[in-house]
Design a protein around this motif. Structure first.
Motif, short mmCIF file in Angstrom:
data_model
loop_
_atom_site.label_atom_id
_atom_site.label_comp_id
_atom_site.label_asym_id
_atom_site.label_seq_id
_atom_site.Cartn_x
_atom_site.Cartn_y
_atom_site.Cartn_z
N MET A 82 0.82 -1.22 0.00
CA MET A 82 0.00 0.00 0.00
C MET A 82 0.85 1.27 0.00
N ASP A 177 -0.38 -3.03 -11.02
CA ASP A 177 -0.12 -3.84 -9.85
C ASP A 177 0.16 -5.27 -10.33
N SER A 199 2.83 -5.76 -4.13
CA SER A 199 2.83 -6.11 -2.73
C SER A 199 3.81 -7.26 -2.64
N THR A 201 4.78 -8.54 -0.11
CA THR A 201 4.29 -9.36 0.99
C THR A 201 3.88 -10.75 0.48
N LYS A 202 3.51 -10.80 -0.78
CA LYS A 202 2.91 -12.02 -1.35
C LYS A 202 3.96 -12.92 -2.00
C1 LIG Z 1 -1.89 -7.41 -0.69
C2 LIG Z 1 -2.05 -6.62 -1.91
C3 LIG Z 1 -1.81 -5.24 -1.92
C4 LIG Z 1 -1.43 -4.48 -0.66
O1 LIG Z 1 -0.14 -4.82 -0.24
P1 LIG Z 1 0.32 -4.77 1.31
O2 LIG Z 1 1.69 -5.34 1.25
O3 LIG Z 1 -0.64 -5.60 2.08
O4 LIG Z 1 0.28 -3.35 1.73
C5 LIG Z 1 -1.93 -4.58 -3.12
N1 LIG Z 1 -2.29 -5.21 -4.24
C6 LIG Z 1 -2.56 -6.52 -4.28
C7 LIG Z 1 -2.97 -7.16 -5.55
C8 LIG Z 1 -2.45 -7.28 -3.11
O5 LIG Z 1 -2.72 -8.58 -3.14
#
Ligand SMILES: *Cc1c(COP(=O)(O)O)cnc(C)c1O
Length: 393
Positions: A82, A177, A199, A201-202
């Motif tokens: 984000m 994205d 992100s 994170t994924k």
């Molecule tokens: C999780 C996600 C986000 C946000 O990312 P964070 O690391 O949680 O802030 C944005 N875009 C997509 C497609 C996501 O799956």
């Protein structure tokens, strides 16, 4: 062989050390530089680093790696997906307008409708799969067209080159994205996109251990502005998380390819099950946008969604599965089952959700690295119990 280009699997492993100039020890991993400030040798000439908000060697190794992987010139690491997204939107000014895919990530939707609007930046949500609709939504003050493909959670496919063409002829930038595909499968900069967002994170980190975001561009002017915003707004990724992300990136190809194989098997199993009303997976030949997806990517990914008849059935299914974790997030070694209505898309009003197909029976599955047979067996048993519930009623 002079124009031979290294395969991305190799770059994933070696990219981080390559950007690393100060190799004195032979360490195969980039060191974690836990230093907020840097001694300046001279009174009137400063070294490459001065303060870690502006630049940190570990973060820089990561930023160079993601830039190389995406085919960009500059990468930027942020505290979350984000913050990467929000920082990119800070390129805009009051009075500007953005066109946004109507099924963006819930947090992006919230950012645009509840924060960006406070700074007098206007927006139009549009069905990004419909190029005519995109063209109609472009206004004289439109500065950015924002894409997410495949989208979350219904895996809608945007024709990236089609949108880029529209944007260029209207003097707009394009942001994309790329969280679901990663540079392993989709490299939007090569298709003319201006800023790629993640992100991390994924899938990029892949182990459900950190929150991180990345932005990449190959436009020097945008890069300079993003560097300014990153340093000024200051939502940077710390050195330890930068290190963990570098390590996660090394195994991306092995992880994502295996998970994609399993996702394909699971999607095929689900599509033939009588209790399942719909399966959304770009790898299925009948998926809307399948041909476009195959043209612009080299893989189908590890995320799929499917629709059960209603909330009660979805609840039973979730309660009876034992292998996946039931959680928000995706892109990890463990399979993650989630319920978009109250999880990833909770920030979206009910009617907006329904319009986007995010109904009460919809579940999303991010396939991890468990054996596909164990996952299918687990899903099959849960569906059998859920089916009994439907018959009883
Ligand atoms: C999780 C996600 C986000 C946000 O990312 P964070 O690391 O949680 O802030 C944005 N875009 C997509 C497609 C996501 O799956």
């Amino acid at each position: 062989m002079s124009n031979y280009k290294e395969q991305i699997e190799t770059t994933l492993i070696h990219g981080s050390l390559r950007g690393w100039s100060e190799q004195k020890t032979g360490a195969v991993n980039v060191p974690v530089y836990l230093s907020s400030t840097y001694h300046q040798e001279k009174f009137d000439a400063f070294g490459p680093f001065d303060y870690s908000r502006s630049g940190n060697p570990t973060r820089l190794a990561l930023e160079k790696t993601i830039a190389e992987l995406e085919g960009g010139t500059r990468g930027f690491a942020f505290a979350s997906g984000m913050s990467a997204i929000a920082s990119s939107f800070m390129l805009l000014s009051a009075g500007d307008h953005v066109v946004v895919s109507e099924d963006v990530y819930g947090g992006t939707y919230r950012f645009i409708t509840e924060l960006l609007n406070k700074y007098f930046i206007d927006y139009t949500f549009v069905d990004m799969t419909d190029l005519d609709a995109v063209a109609r939504s472009i206004l004289p003050n439109t500065r950015v067209i924002y894409m997410e493909t495949p989208s979350n959670p219904c895996l809608n496919i945007t024709d990236i080159e089609g949108v880029v063409k529209l944007a260029k002829s209207n003097d707009c930038l394009t942001f994309l994205d790329n969280t679901f595909m990663t540079p392993l499968y989709q490299q939007p900069l090569h298709l003319g996109v201006d800023i790629v967002l993640h992100s991390a994170t994924k899938f990029l980190s892949g182990h459900s251990d950190i929150i991180a975001g990345l932005a990449v561009t190959n436009n020097e002017e945008l890069a300079e502005k993003l560097a300014f915003i990153q340093n000024t707004f200051g939502s940077i990724l710390g050195a330890q998380d930068s290190y963990l992300l570098i390590q996660g990136i090394k195994t991306l190809a092995a992880r994502l390819k295996q998970s994609t194989l399993s996702a394909f098997q699971i999607a095929n199993y689900l599509k033939d099950h009588p209790l399942i009303e719909e399966v959304y997976y770009p790898g299925l030949s009948y998926h809307r946008g399948h041909a476009i997806h195959r043209r612009q990517t080299s893989g189908d990914g590890a995320v799929l969604s499917f629709r059960l008849p209603n909330k009660e059935v979805a609840k039973t299914f979730v309660e009876k599965t034992k292998v996946p974790v039931f959680a928000v997030s995706l892109g990890a070694v463990e399979t993650i089952l989630s319920y978009p209505s109250t999880m990833s898309h909770a920030a979206m009003p009910n009617e907006e959700r329904e319009k986007r197909g995010i109904t009460d029976g919809l579940l999303r599955l991010s396939v991890g690295l468990e054996h596909a047979c164990d996952l299918i067996r687990d899903i099959d048993l849960a569906l059998e119990i859920a089916a009994k519930q439907v018959r009883v009623r």
